[in-house]
Design a protein around this motif. Structure first.
Motif, PDB file in Angstrom:
ATOM      1  N   ILE A   6      28.769  41.481  46.337  1.00 44.82           N
ATOM      2  CA  ILE A   6      29.995  42.183  45.927  1.00 44.82           C
ATOM      3  C   ILE A   6      29.757  43.690  45.857  1.00 44.82           C
ATOM      4  O   ILE A   6      30.650  44.481  46.137  1.00 44.82           O
ATOM      5  N   ILE A  42      39.866  44.105  45.096  1.00 47.32           N
ATOM      6  CA  ILE A  42      38.493  43.908  45.582  1.00 47.32           C
ATOM      7  C   ILE A  42      37.528  44.718  44.729  1.00 47.32           C
ATOM      8  O   ILE A  42      36.462  44.235  44.336  1.00 47.32           O
ATOM      9  N   GLY A  45      36.858  42.992  41.654  1.00 56.07           N
ATOM     10  CA  GLY A  45      36.753  41.556  41.884  1.00 56.07           C
ATOM     11  C   GLY A  45      35.349  40.990  41.875  1.00 56.07           C
ATOM     12  O   GLY A  45      34.362  41.683  41.641  1.00 56.07           O
ATOM     13  N   GLU A  46      35.318  39.691  42.169  1.00 58.68           N
ATOM     14  CA  GLU A  46      34.068  38.947  42.252  1.00 58.68           C
ATOM     15  C   GLU A  46      34.192  37.954  43.405  1.00 58.68           C
ATOM     16  O   GLU A  46      35.304  37.557  43.773  1.00 58.68           O
ATOM     17  N   ILE A  47      33.056  37.545  43.946  1.00 60.04           N
ATOM     18  CA  ILE A  47      33.068  36.542  45.007  1.00 60.04           C
ATOM     19  C   ILE A  47      33.299  35.182  44.357  1.00 60.04           C
ATOM     20  O   ILE A  47      32.529  34.753  43.503  1.00 60.04           O
ATOM     21  N   ILE A  62      37.332  36.630  47.687  1.00 61.98           N
ATOM     22  CA  ILE A  62      37.172  37.487  46.511  1.00 61.98           C
ATOM     23  C   ILE A  62      38.370  37.294  45.599  1.00 61.98           C
ATOM     24  O   ILE A  62      39.521  37.294  46.046  1.00 61.98           O
TER      25      ILE A  62
END
Length: 104
Positions: A6, A42, A45-47, A62
């Motif tokens: 990320i 994004i 965000g996080e995966i 994401i």
């Protein structure tokens, strides 16, 4: 580029090294999402999911937010650019909530 991280994704966004696929552009227009909202989501965000076996190339999902709206963005890497493949708001029936896939 192999491994997704990320931090790498966020760095590419901040450097302006990202591209929107034609498919993503069509989906954003269709779903009334702004590019800046997707980029913002994004960046915070996080995966959520990793798709290393995707036939189009390794990609990730994401999960991020713009204000109170959750946004899912599917991204891939090509050369040293982030490719935004698609983006959408996770909603039933495909999603129970922003983290949980729904039934069929």
């Amino acid at each position: 580029m192999g491994e997704f991280d990320i931090k790498i994704i966020k760095k590419l966004i901040l450097k302006g090294k990202w591209l929107l696929s034609d498919h993503a552009l069509e989906r954003l227009i269709e779903r009334n999402l702004k590019v800046v909202d997707v980029l913002t989501s994004i960046l915070n965000g996080e995966i959520l999911e990793d798709y290393p076996e995707d036939p189009r190339g390794h990609s990730v999902l994401i999960l991020g937010r713009k204000d109170e709206t959750y946004i899912h963005t599917v991204c891939g890497l090509k050369d040293d650019y982030l490719i935004i493949i698609t983006a959408y708001i996770p909603e039933p029936p495909k999603w129970v909530d922003e983290r949980t896939r729904g039934g069929k």
